[in-house]
Motif scaffolding. Sequence first.
Motif, PDB file in Angstrom:
ATOM      1  N   ALA A 210      35.729  -9.399  15.640  1.00  0.00           N
ATOM      2  CA  ALA A 210      34.507 -10.133  15.302  1.00  0.00           C
ATOM      3  C   ALA A 210      34.745 -11.049  14.106  1.00  0.00           C
ATOM      4  CB  ALA A 210      33.377  -9.154  15.002  1.00  0.00           C
ATOM      5  N   ALA A 211      35.486 -10.555  13.122  1.00  0.00           N
ATOM      6  CA  ALA A 211      35.784 -11.371  11.938  1.00  0.00           C
ATOM      7  C   ALA A 211      36.606 -12.596  12.325  1.00  0.00           C
ATOM      8  CB  ALA A 211      36.538 -10.531  10.909  1.00  0.00           C
ATOM      9  N   LEU A 212      37.565 -12.422  13.217  1.00  0.00           N
ATOM     10  CA  LEU A 212      38.391 -13.550  13.654  1.00  0.00           C
ATOM     11  C   LEU A 212      37.558 -14.596  14.393  1.00  0.00           C
ATOM     12  CD1 LEU A 212      41.578 -11.630  14.867  1.00  0.00           C
ATOM     13  CD2 LEU A 212      41.318 -13.003  12.794  1.00  0.00           C
ATOM     14  N   VAL A 213      36.610 -14.123  15.205  1.00  0.00           N
ATOM     15  CA  VAL A 213      35.725 -15.044  15.918  1.00  0.00           C
ATOM     16  C   VAL A 213      34.874 -15.828  14.917  1.00  0.00           C
ATOM     17  CG1 VAL A 213      33.701 -15.189  17.429  1.00  0.00           C
ATOM     18  CG2 VAL A 213      35.635 -13.742  18.071  1.00  0.00           C
ATOM     19  N   ALA A 214      34.340 -15.135  13.918  1.00  0.00           N
ATOM     20  CA  ALA A 214      33.494 -15.802  12.925  1.00  0.00           C
ATOM     21  C   ALA A 214      34.261 -16.877  12.169  1.00  0.00           C
ATOM     22  CB  ALA A 214      32.938 -14.767  11.942  1.00  0.00           C
ATOM     23  N   ILE A 215      35.518 -16.606  11.838  1.00  0.00           N
ATOM     24  CA  ILE A 215      36.350 -17.601  11.142  1.00  0.00           C
ATOM     25  C   ILE A 215      36.666 -18.762  12.066  1.00  0.00           C
ATOM     26  CG2 ILE A 215      38.618 -18.008  10.108  1.00  0.00           C
ATOM     27  CD1 ILE A 215      38.517 -15.077   9.117  1.00  0.00           C
ATOM     28  N   ARG A 216      37.040 -18.450  13.304  1.00  0.00           N
ATOM     29  CA  ARG A 216      37.394 -19.500  14.271  1.00  0.00           C
ATOM     30  C   ARG A 216      36.220 -20.423  14.559  1.00  0.00           C
ATOM     31  NH1 ARG A 216      38.311 -16.913  19.570  1.00  0.00           N
ATOM     32  NH2 ARG A 216      36.118 -17.407  19.910  1.00  0.00           N
ATOM     33  N   GLU A 217      35.007 -19.860  14.594  1.00  0.00           N
ATOM     34  CA  GLU A 217      33.822 -20.649  14.929  1.00  0.00           C
ATOM     35  C   GLU A 217      33.172 -21.272  13.698  1.00  0.00           C
ATOM     36  OE1 GLU A 217      33.078 -21.420  17.864  1.00  0.00           O
ATOM     37  OE2 GLU A 217      34.460 -20.085  18.881  1.00  0.00           O
ATOM     38  N   GLY A 218      33.771 -21.050  12.522  1.00  0.00           N
ATOM     39  CA  GLY A 218      33.273 -21.715  11.331  1.00  0.00           C
ATOM     40  C   GLY A 218      32.083 -21.069  10.660  1.00  0.00           C
ATOM     41  N   LEU A 219      31.753 -19.797  11.025  1.00  0.00           N
ATOM     42  CA  LEU A 219      30.647 -19.120  10.355  1.00  0.00           C
ATOM     43  C   LEU A 219      31.008 -18.792   8.915  1.00  0.00           C
ATOM     44  CD1 LEU A 219      29.161 -16.641  12.983  1.00  0.00           C
ATOM     45  CD2 LEU A 219      28.273 -18.854  12.238  1.00  0.00           C
ATOM     46  N   ILE A 220      32.262 -18.513   8.674  1.00  0.00           N
ATOM     47  CA  ILE A 220      32.744 -18.301   7.307  1.00  0.00           C
ATOM     48  C   ILE A 220      34.082 -19.034   7.179  1.00  0.00           C
ATOM     49  CG2 ILE A 220      31.644 -16.025   7.122  1.00  0.00           C
ATOM     50  CD1 ILE A 220      34.475 -14.816   7.348  1.00  0.00           C
ATOM     51  N   PRO A 221      34.453 -19.436   5.975  1.00  0.00           N
ATOM     52  CA  PRO A 221      35.744 -20.124   5.796  1.00  0.00           C
ATOM     53  C   PRO A 221      36.893 -19.139   5.959  1.00  0.00           C
ATOM     54  CG  PRO A 221      34.706 -19.746   3.669  1.00  0.00           C
ATOM     55  CD  PRO A 221      33.694 -19.342   4.713  1.00  0.00           C
TER      56      PRO A 221
END
Length: 225
Positions: A210-221
């Motif tokens: 989930a963390a990798l998805v959030a980074i990939r999609e730009g939710l977090i830097p």
Amino acid sequence: MPSVAGQEVIGVLVVDDHAVVRRGLAAYLESADGIEAVAEAVNGRDALVQLRRLATENRLPKVVLMDVLMPEMDGISAIGEILASYPDVRVVMLTSFGEVERVYAALQAGAAGYLLKDADPDEVAAAIRAAARGEVHLDPAVAGRLTRQLVSPPTGLASLTARERTVLALVARGLSNRQIAAELYISDRTARTHVSHVLTKLQLSSRTQAALVAIREGLIPPPSP
């Protein structure tokens, strides 16, 4: 803003964390009829600082031309704060990322346009003029993806509610369910339910994924090297 040939000049704040991009955009806008780059900012937080300064100088721009992925405060997070403080300002996103999920997030946040960085300069000017008129302008490729998405069920980030997006970002920051509950003022059980829904909807099996998805999609830097 001053006027040219009786028409008000559209002031633009250019926001991008790359100096070459900012200066290139500003130089182009200076050559476009009826458009003026009034200031530059390096990220969403700096954009708010510049807008406050320009407002005190009675030079508030009509349009903010802003990247999506930037350090400290990304473009999508900045949209809400900009519109809350300056409801008459329009925000146009100009980015290298055309994923439908990012476009949805930007439009839901209140963006008045979404362009890719390979857009023709005249299209950038057209998007700025459209935003100033209160219209929404989308890159043709982005518009095509949105149209295709409308005829199929939502997947990825588009399938998440606003609260679930927030939970995903908190998971990506490494917060436990208890910490998420405290952050959002909800019960531990509700936090667990939200996390479970996020993993299920994204078809993931772990918080790390989930963390990798959030980074990939730009939710977090992405983490600093």
